[in-house]
Design an enzyme around this catalytic site. Structure first.
Site, PDB file in Angstrom:
ATOM      1  CG  ASP A  46     -30.823 103.773  32.527  1.00 27.24           C
ATOM      2  OD1 ASP A  46     -29.926 102.967  32.848  1.00 27.24           O
ATOM      3  OD2 ASP A  46     -31.059 104.071  31.347  1.00 27.24           O
ATOM      4  CE  LYS A  54     -21.787 102.295  26.680  1.00 28.22           C
ATOM      5  NZ  LYS A  54     -22.904 102.257  27.654  1.00 28.22           N
ATOM      6  CB  ILE A 106      -4.074  95.544  30.807  1.00 28.40           C
ATOM      7  CG1 ILE A 106      -4.390  95.064  32.232  1.00 28.40           C
ATOM      8  CG2 ILE A 106      -3.314  96.873  30.831  1.00 28.40           C
ATOM      9  CD1 ILE A 106      -3.145  94.662  33.004  1.00 28.40           C
ATOM     10  CG  ASN A 118      -4.525  89.124  33.619  1.00 24.94           C
ATOM     11  OD1 ASN A 118      -4.784  87.954  33.387  1.00 24.94           O
ATOM     12  ND2 ASN A 118      -4.405  89.602  34.854  1.00 24.94           N
ATOM     13  CB  THR A 175     -24.603 107.327  20.247  1.00 24.55           C
ATOM     14  OG1 THR A 175     -24.894 107.100  21.614  1.00 24.55           O
ATOM     15  CG2 THR A 175     -24.815 106.076  19.456  1.00 24.55           C
ATOM     16  NE  ARG A 232     -36.717 108.652  24.022  1.00 23.16           N
ATOM     17  CZ  ARG A 232     -35.770 107.884  24.564  1.00 23.16           C
ATOM     18  NH1 ARG A 232     -35.751 106.598  24.334  1.00 23.16           N
ATOM     19  NH2 ARG A 232     -34.867 108.410  25.365  1.00 23.16           N
ATOM     20  N   GLY A 238     -35.238 102.758  27.786  1.00 23.99           N
ATOM     21  CA  GLY A 238     -35.189 103.243  29.165  1.00 23.99           C
ATOM     22  C   GLY A 238     -36.393 104.100  29.488  1.00 23.99           C
ATOM     23  NE  ARG A 239     -33.947 108.965  28.946  1.00 21.94           N
ATOM     24  CZ  ARG A 239     -33.076 109.783  28.359  1.00 21.94           C
ATOM     25  NH1 ARG A 239     -32.943 111.009  28.789  1.00 21.94           N
ATOM     26  NH2 ARG A 239     -32.341 109.346  27.361  1.00 21.94           N
TER      27      ARG A 239
END
Ligand code: C5P
Length: 235
Positions: free
Chosen positions: A13, A64, A68, A70, A117, A178, A207-208
Protein backbone atom coordinates in the site's frame (compact mmCIF):
# COMPACT_ATOMS: atom_id res chain seq x y z
CA UNK A 1 1.70 -27.84 4.63
CA UNK A 2 2.84 -24.30 3.82
CA UNK A 3 6.10 -22.86 5.14
CA UNK A 4 5.43 -20.05 7.66
CA UNK A 5 6.96 -17.52 5.24
CA UNK A 6 4.50 -18.56 2.51
CA UNK A 7 1.55 -17.57 4.73
CA UNK A 8 2.57 -13.91 4.98
CA UNK A 9 1.18 -11.57 2.30
CA UNK A 10 2.60 -8.04 2.42
CA UNK A 11 0.16 -5.35 1.23
CA UNK A 12 2.14 -2.99 -1.02
CA UNK A 13 0.00 0.00 0.00
CA UNK A 14 2.37 2.66 -1.33
CA UNK A 15 1.87 5.46 -3.84
CA UNK A 16 4.39 4.58 -6.52
CA UNK A 17 6.13 1.68 -8.20
CA UNK A 18 9.48 3.17 -7.13
CA UNK A 19 8.43 2.95 -3.47
CA UNK A 20 7.08 -0.58 -3.95
CA UNK A 21 10.30 -1.68 -5.66
CA UNK A 22 12.42 -0.25 -2.85
CA UNK A 23 10.30 -2.07 -0.26
CA UNK A 24 10.49 -5.39 -2.11
CA UNK A 25 14.29 -5.08 -2.37
CA UNK A 26 14.50 -4.27 1.34
CA UNK A 27 12.33 -7.24 2.32
CA UNK A 28 14.45 -9.59 0.21
CA UNK A 29 13.91 -13.30 0.74
CA UNK A 30 11.93 -12.82 3.96
CA UNK A 31 8.77 -12.19 1.91
CA UNK A 32 7.53 -14.08 -1.16
CA UNK A 33 3.87 -12.98 -1.42
CA UNK A 34 2.68 -9.45 -2.22
CA UNK A 35 -0.76 -7.83 -2.46
CA UNK A 36 -1.47 -5.02 -4.91
CA UNK A 37 -4.58 -2.90 -4.33
CA UNK A 38 -6.19 0.12 -5.98
CA UNK A 39 -3.58 2.64 -4.89
CA UNK A 40 -0.60 0.97 -6.55
CA UNK A 41 -2.55 -0.75 -9.36
CA UNK A 42 -3.70 2.59 -10.75
CA UNK A 43 -0.21 4.06 -10.45
CA UNK A 44 1.53 1.58 -12.75
CA UNK A 45 1.35 -1.30 -10.29
CA UNK A 46 -0.12 -3.91 -12.63
CA UNK A 47 3.08 -4.06 -14.72
CA UNK A 48 4.99 -4.23 -11.46
CA UNK A 49 2.74 -7.10 -10.32
CA UNK A 50 3.61 -8.92 -13.53
CA UNK A 51 7.33 -8.34 -12.87
CA UNK A 52 6.97 -9.66 -9.33
CA UNK A 53 5.25 -12.80 -10.61
CA UNK A 54 7.87 -13.23 -13.36
CA UNK A 55 10.57 -13.06 -10.64
CA UNK A 56 8.96 -16.02 -8.84
CA UNK A 57 6.87 -14.21 -6.22
CA UNK A 58 3.23 -14.95 -5.46
CA UNK A 59 0.98 -12.02 -6.28
CA UNK A 60 -2.45 -11.15 -4.89
CA UNK A 61 -4.42 -8.73 -7.08
CA UNK A 62 -6.93 -7.08 -4.72
CA UNK A 63 -9.30 -5.57 -7.26
CA UNK A 64 -12.62 -6.73 -5.70
CA UNK A 65 -14.19 -7.14 -9.13
CA UNK A 66 -17.93 -6.83 -9.68
CA UNK A 67 -19.58 -6.30 -13.10
CA UNK A 68 -21.69 -8.21 -15.61
CA UNK A 69 -20.55 -11.81 -15.94
CA UNK A 70 -18.91 -11.48 -19.35
CA UNK A 71 -16.79 -8.51 -18.26
CA UNK A 72 -15.72 -10.27 -15.06
CA UNK A 73 -14.82 -13.51 -16.86
CA UNK A 74 -12.72 -11.72 -19.52
CA UNK A 75 -11.02 -9.53 -16.90
CA UNK A 76 -10.19 -12.57 -14.83
CA UNK A 77 -8.68 -14.28 -17.90
CA UNK A 78 -6.31 -11.33 -18.31
CA UNK A 79 -5.31 -11.41 -14.63
CA UNK A 80 -4.75 -15.17 -14.85
CA UNK A 81 -2.36 -14.60 -17.78
CA UNK A 82 -0.28 -12.28 -15.56
CA UNK A 83 0.58 -15.30 -13.42
CA UNK A 84 -1.16 -13.95 -10.31
CA UNK A 85 -2.01 -16.35 -7.47
CA UNK A 86 -5.02 -14.64 -5.80
CA UNK A 87 -7.71 -12.26 -7.05
CA UNK A 88 -10.60 -10.83 -5.04
CA UNK A 89 -14.16 -10.47 -6.31
CA UNK A 90 -17.31 -9.40 -4.47
CA UNK A 91 -19.35 -12.40 -3.36
CA UNK A 92 -22.31 -11.97 -5.73
CA UNK A 93 -23.31 -15.27 -7.33
CA UNK A 94 -23.10 -14.07 -10.97
CA UNK A 95 -19.71 -12.49 -10.31
CA UNK A 96 -18.36 -15.57 -8.55
CA UNK A 97 -19.57 -17.91 -11.34
CA UNK A 98 -17.93 -15.67 -13.96
CA UNK A 99 -14.66 -15.43 -12.03
CA UNK A 100 -14.45 -19.21 -11.58
CA UNK A 101 -15.08 -19.62 -15.33
CA UNK A 102 -12.43 -17.01 -16.17
CA UNK A 103 -9.70 -18.63 -14.08
CA UNK A 104 -10.26 -22.15 -15.49
CA UNK A 105 -7.02 -23.82 -16.56
CA UNK A 106 -4.80 -21.30 -14.75
CA UNK A 107 -3.18 -21.28 -11.32
CA UNK A 108 -5.14 -18.19 -10.30
CA UNK A 109 -7.34 -18.69 -7.24
CA UNK A 110 -10.47 -16.62 -6.67
CA UNK A 111 -11.13 -15.15 -3.22
CA UNK A 112 -14.59 -13.83 -2.43
CA UNK A 113 -15.13 -10.80 -0.21
CA UNK A 114 -18.35 -11.64 1.66
CA UNK A 115 -19.17 -8.28 3.31
CA UNK A 116 -16.67 -5.43 3.45
CA UNK A 117 -15.32 -5.09 6.97
CA UNK A 118 -16.17 -1.38 6.95
CA UNK A 119 -19.89 -2.32 6.79
CA UNK A 120 -22.14 -2.77 9.82
CA UNK A 121 -25.85 -3.65 9.93
CA UNK A 122 -26.93 -0.06 9.32
CA UNK A 123 -24.70 0.20 6.21
CA UNK A 124 -26.33 -2.98 4.85
CA UNK A 125 -29.81 -1.56 5.55
CA UNK A 126 -28.83 1.68 3.79
CA UNK A 127 -27.73 -0.40 0.79
CA UNK A 128 -31.13 -2.13 0.70
CA UNK A 129 -30.31 -5.43 2.41
CA UNK A 130 -32.61 -7.07 4.96
CA UNK A 131 -29.77 -9.09 6.55
CA UNK A 132 -27.43 -8.58 9.47
CA UNK A 133 -23.69 -8.73 8.69
CA UNK A 134 -23.24 -12.26 10.19
CA UNK A 135 -26.29 -13.54 8.27
CA UNK A 136 -25.05 -12.16 4.95
CA UNK A 137 -21.47 -13.36 5.56
CA UNK A 138 -22.75 -16.92 6.22
CA UNK A 139 -25.11 -16.84 3.21
CA UNK A 140 -22.38 -15.66 0.86
CA UNK A 141 -19.78 -18.07 2.26
CA UNK A 142 -22.18 -20.93 1.44
CA UNK A 143 -22.72 -19.58 -2.07
CA UNK A 144 -18.96 -19.20 -2.61
CA UNK A 145 -18.48 -22.81 -1.50
CA UNK A 146 -21.20 -24.13 -3.84
CA UNK A 147 -19.98 -22.11 -6.84
CA UNK A 148 -16.41 -23.40 -6.54
CA UNK A 149 -14.66 -20.24 -5.33
CA UNK A 150 -11.20 -21.01 -3.93
CA UNK A 151 -11.26 -19.01 -0.71
CA UNK A 152 -12.62 -16.11 1.31
CA UNK A 153 -11.23 -12.88 2.66
CA UNK A 154 -12.42 -12.55 6.24
CA UNK A 155 -11.41 -11.14 9.59
CA UNK A 156 -9.46 -13.57 11.78
CA UNK A 157 -12.38 -13.43 14.22
CA UNK A 158 -14.65 -14.91 11.55
CA UNK A 159 -12.21 -17.67 10.56
CA UNK A 160 -13.31 -20.27 13.09
CA UNK A 161 -17.01 -19.67 12.33
CA UNK A 162 -16.51 -19.82 8.56
CA UNK A 163 -14.31 -22.92 8.45
CA UNK A 164 -17.21 -25.38 8.96
CA UNK A 165 -19.23 -23.61 6.23
CA UNK A 166 -16.63 -24.00 3.47
CA UNK A 167 -15.12 -26.88 1.48
CA UNK A 168 -11.88 -28.47 2.67
CA UNK A 169 -9.14 -26.87 0.59
CA UNK A 170 -10.79 -23.44 0.47
CA UNK A 171 -8.42 -20.88 1.98
CA UNK A 172 -9.17 -18.17 4.54
CA UNK A 173 -7.16 -15.00 3.97
CA UNK A 174 -7.25 -12.50 6.84
CA UNK A 175 -6.30 -8.81 6.99
CA UNK A 176 -6.54 -6.81 10.22
CA UNK A 177 -3.37 -8.37 11.64
CA UNK A 178 -1.39 -6.49 14.26
CA UNK A 179 1.61 -7.79 16.21
CA UNK A 180 1.18 -7.23 19.97
CA UNK A 181 1.66 -3.53 20.76
CA UNK A 182 1.33 -2.34 17.14
CA UNK A 183 -0.90 0.61 16.22
CA UNK A 184 -4.31 -0.63 14.99
CA UNK A 185 -4.77 2.41 12.69
CA UNK A 186 -8.28 2.29 11.17
CA UNK A 187 -8.67 -1.48 11.70
CA UNK A 188 -11.35 -2.09 14.33
CA UNK A 189 -11.10 -5.84 14.83
CA UNK A 190 -7.45 -6.87 14.98
CA UNK A 191 -5.66 -10.08 15.93
CA UNK A 192 -2.01 -10.92 16.42
CA UNK A 193 -0.36 -13.12 13.75
CA UNK A 194 -0.13 -16.06 16.18
CA UNK A 195 -3.78 -15.78 17.28
CA UNK A 196 -4.95 -15.56 13.66
CA UNK A 197 -3.08 -18.73 12.69
CA UNK A 198 -4.47 -20.51 15.75
CA UNK A 199 -7.98 -19.33 14.78
CA UNK A 200 -7.54 -21.11 11.44
CA UNK A 201 -6.34 -18.41 9.03
CA UNK A 202 -4.33 -19.81 6.10
CA UNK A 203 -2.78 -16.53 4.93
CA UNK A 204 -2.26 -13.23 6.76
CA UNK A 205 -2.37 -9.91 4.92
CA UNK A 206 -0.17 -7.34 6.64
CA UNK A 207 0.28 -3.75 5.50
CA UNK A 208 1.27 -0.93 7.81
CA UNK A 209 2.96 -3.02 10.55
CA UNK A 210 5.57 -3.92 7.89
CA UNK A 211 5.36 -1.11 5.32
CA UNK A 212 5.60 1.65 7.97
CA UNK A 213 8.05 -0.13 10.28
CA UNK A 214 11.47 1.46 10.87
CA UNK A 215 12.97 -1.78 9.55
CA UNK A 216 10.39 -3.62 7.40
CA UNK A 217 12.55 -6.75 7.06
CA UNK A 218 12.91 -7.12 10.84
CA UNK A 219 9.13 -6.60 11.22
CA UNK A 220 8.37 -9.21 8.54
CA UNK A 221 10.76 -11.74 10.06
CA UNK A 222 9.21 -11.28 13.51
CA UNK A 223 5.76 -11.99 12.04
CA UNK A 224 7.03 -15.08 10.21
CA UNK A 225 8.55 -16.33 13.48
CA UNK A 226 5.22 -15.80 15.22
CA UNK A 227 3.42 -17.70 12.42
CA UNK A 228 5.95 -20.55 12.77
CA UNK A 229 5.43 -20.83 16.54
CA UNK A 230 1.61 -20.81 16.17
CA UNK A 231 1.76 -23.31 13.30
CA UNK A 232 3.78 -25.73 15.44
CA UNK A 233 1.09 -25.55 18.12
CA UNK A 234 -1.72 -25.99 15.55
CA UNK A 235 0.08 -29.09 14.24
O1 C5P B 1 -2.15 -1.76 6.87
P1 C5P B 1 -3.03 -2.94 7.14
O2 C5P B 1 -2.29 -4.13 7.73
O3 C5P B 1 -4.28 -2.60 7.92
O4 C5P B 1 -3.47 -3.39 5.67
C1 C5P B 1 -4.43 -4.39 5.43
C2 C5P B 1 -4.63 -4.56 3.97
O5 C5P B 1 -5.71 -5.48 3.77
C3 C5P B 1 -5.01 -3.30 3.21
O6 C5P B 1 -4.44 -3.41 1.90
C4 C5P B 1 -6.52 -3.35 3.13
O7 C5P B 1 -7.03 -2.72 1.98
C5 C5P B 1 -6.75 -4.86 3.03
N1 C5P B 1 -8.06 -5.31 3.45
C6 C5P B 1 -8.56 -5.06 4.71
N2 C5P B 1 -9.81 -5.52 5.05
C7 C5P B 1 -10.52 -6.21 4.17
C8 C5P B 1 -10.01 -6.50 2.92
C9 C5P B 1 -8.76 -6.02 2.56
O8 C5P B 1 -7.91 -4.45 5.53
N3 C5P B 1 -11.70 -6.69 4.52
Amino acid sequence: MLEPRERLIVALDVASVAKAEALVVRLGASVCFYKIGYQLAFAGGLSFAQALADAGNQVFIDMKLHDIGNSVARGVESIARMGATFLTVHAYPQTMHAAVEGRAGSRLRILAVTVLTSYDDSDLAAAGYDFTVPELVAERAGQARDIGVDGLVCSAEEASELRPLIRPGMVLVTPGIRPAGADAGDQKRVMTPGAAIKAGADYLVVGRPIVAAPDPKVAAEAIVAEIAAAQDKRG
